[in-house]
Scaffold this motif. Structure first.
Motif, short mmCIF file in Angstrom:
data_model
loop_
_atom_site.label_atom_id
_atom_site.label_comp_id
_atom_site.label_asym_id
_atom_site.label_seq_id
_atom_site.Cartn_x
_atom_site.Cartn_y
_atom_site.Cartn_z
N ARG A 93 42.02 30.71 45.43
CA ARG A 93 42.82 31.53 44.50
C ARG A 93 42.03 31.83 43.23
O ARG A 93 42.05 32.96 42.74
CB ARG A 93 44.10 30.80 44.12
CG ARG A 93 45.19 30.90 45.11
CD ARG A 93 46.44 30.34 44.50
NE ARG A 93 47.43 30.04 45.48
CZ ARG A 93 48.51 29.33 45.24
NH1 ARG A 93 48.71 28.83 44.04
NH2 ARG A 93 49.39 29.10 46.18
N TYR A 94 41.37 30.82 42.67
CA TYR A 94 40.59 31.03 41.45
C TYR A 94 39.44 31.99 41.70
O TYR A 94 39.12 32.82 40.85
CB TYR A 94 40.06 29.70 40.91
CG TYR A 94 41.09 28.86 40.21
CD1 TYR A 94 42.14 29.44 39.50
CD2 TYR A 94 41.04 27.48 40.25
CE1 TYR A 94 43.10 28.67 38.87
CE2 TYR A 94 41.99 26.70 39.61
CZ TYR A 94 43.01 27.31 38.92
OH TYR A 94 43.95 26.55 38.29
N ALA A 95 38.80 31.90 42.85
CA ALA A 95 37.70 32.81 43.17
C ALA A 95 38.22 34.24 43.26
O ALA A 95 37.59 35.18 42.75
CB ALA A 95 37.03 32.39 44.47
N ARG A 96 39.37 34.43 43.90
CA ARG A 96 39.96 35.77 44.01
C ARG A 96 40.37 36.30 42.64
O ARG A 96 40.17 37.48 42.33
CB ARG A 96 41.16 35.75 44.94
CG ARG A 96 40.80 35.60 46.39
CD ARG A 96 42.02 35.56 47.26
NE ARG A 96 41.64 35.42 48.66
CZ ARG A 96 42.45 34.99 49.60
NH1 ARG A 96 43.70 34.64 49.30
NH2 ARG A 96 42.04 34.88 50.84
N LEU A 97 40.93 35.43 41.82
CA LEU A 97 41.32 35.83 40.47
C LEU A 97 40.10 36.21 39.64
O LEU A 97 40.10 37.24 38.95
CB LEU A 97 42.09 34.69 39.78
CG LEU A 97 42.53 34.94 38.34
CD1 LEU A 97 43.50 36.10 38.28
CD2 LEU A 97 43.14 33.67 37.77
N ALA A 98 39.05 35.43 39.71
CA ALA A 98 37.82 35.74 38.96
C ALA A 98 37.23 37.07 39.44
O ALA A 98 36.77 37.88 38.62
CB ALA A 98 36.81 34.61 39.13
N ARG A 99 37.25 37.31 40.74
CA ARG A 99 36.76 38.56 41.29
C ARG A 99 37.58 39.74 40.77
O ARG A 99 37.03 40.77 40.37
CB ARG A 99 36.83 38.51 42.81
CG ARG A 99 35.55 38.91 43.47
CD ARG A 99 35.63 38.80 44.99
NE ARG A 99 35.23 37.45 45.39
CZ ARG A 99 35.88 36.67 46.23
NH1 ARG A 99 36.97 37.09 46.82
NH2 ARG A 99 35.44 35.48 46.53
N ALA A 100 38.89 39.60 40.78
CA ALA A 100 39.76 40.69 40.31
C ALA A 100 39.53 40.97 38.83
O ALA A 100 39.49 42.13 38.41
CB ALA A 100 41.22 40.33 40.58
N GLY A 105 37.24 44.57 34.67
CA GLY A 105 36.47 44.74 33.44
C GLY A 105 35.11 45.38 33.66
O GLY A 105 34.37 45.61 32.72
N ALA A 106 34.77 45.70 34.90
CA ALA A 106 33.45 46.27 35.19
C ALA A 106 33.37 47.70 34.70
O ALA A 106 34.33 48.46 34.75
CB ALA A 106 33.18 46.20 36.68
N GLU A 107 32.17 48.07 34.24
CA GLU A 107 31.93 49.44 33.81
C GLU A 107 31.23 50.18 34.94
O GLU A 107 30.43 49.60 35.66
CB GLU A 107 31.06 49.45 32.56
CG GLU A 107 31.74 48.80 31.36
CD GLU A 107 30.85 48.81 30.13
OE1 GLU A 107 29.83 49.53 30.12
OE2 GLU A 107 31.19 48.10 29.19
N PRO A 108 31.51 51.47 35.06
CA PRO A 108 30.83 52.23 36.12
C PRO A 108 29.33 52.34 35.81
O PRO A 108 28.94 52.23 34.65
CB PRO A 108 31.51 53.59 36.07
CG PRO A 108 32.24 53.65 34.77
CD PRO A 108 32.46 52.25 34.32
N PRO A 109 28.51 52.58 36.83
CA PRO A 109 27.08 52.71 36.59
C PRO A 109 26.78 53.87 35.64
O PRO A 109 27.58 54.79 35.49
CB PRO A 109 26.49 52.99 37.97
CG PRO A 109 27.56 52.58 38.93
CD PRO A 109 28.85 52.65 38.22
N ALA A 110 25.62 53.83 34.98
CA ALA A 110 25.24 54.85 33.99
C ALA A 110 25.21 56.24 34.60
O ALA A 110 25.57 57.21 33.97
CB ALA A 110 23.88 54.50 33.39
N GLU A 111 24.77 56.40 35.84
CA GLU A 111 24.72 57.71 36.50
C GLU A 111 26.11 58.33 36.59
O GLU A 111 26.28 59.52 36.39
CB GLU A 111 24.14 57.57 37.90
CG GLU A 111 22.71 57.09 37.90
CD GLU A 111 22.25 56.75 39.32
OE1 GLU A 111 23.06 56.87 40.27
OE2 GLU A 111 21.11 56.35 39.47
#
Length: 116
Positions: A93-100, A105-111
């Protein structure tokens, strides 16, 4: 005689604690019933040790204390496996939560930001 009252009180307190604090957990009714039956067996062993010795002889165990010891070993093994499985589930559960959280919070690539 006093030890019998103290042991029975301890068993009742353990049962009440278990039923109150595990009511919202994912442990099934079978686990609760099994635990309650084990505690009832403990009270029976305290109140009627000669009957436990007879039961032990009936199932092929030398003494009643040995039967109680074997039951404790099996209960400990069950509790250990149950705890291990719960920790593994919690870890997943913690691994899934960390992944989510990381994906959110991830930013799209610069391209992709430049419109290319």
């Amino acid at each position: 005689m006093l030890i019998q009252y103290l042991l029975i009180l301890a068993v009742v307190l353990i049962l009440v604690f278990f039923l109150r604090h595990h009511g919202t957990s994912r442990s099934g009714a079978t686990v609760k019933i099994g635990f309650a039956l084990f505690l009832v067996f403990g009270v029976f062993a305290v109140l009627a040790p000669t009957q436990v010795s007879r039961l032990a002889a009936l199932v092929g165990v030398g003494r009643g204390t040995d039967l109680v010891l074997y039951a404790i070993v099996v209960a400990f093994g069950f509790a250990t496996i149950n705890t291990y499985l719960r920790f593994k589930e919690m870890e997943l559960r913690y691994a899934r939560l960390a992944r989510a959280i990381a994906l959110r919070g991830a930013e799209p690539p610069a391209e992709a930001q430049d419109g290319k």
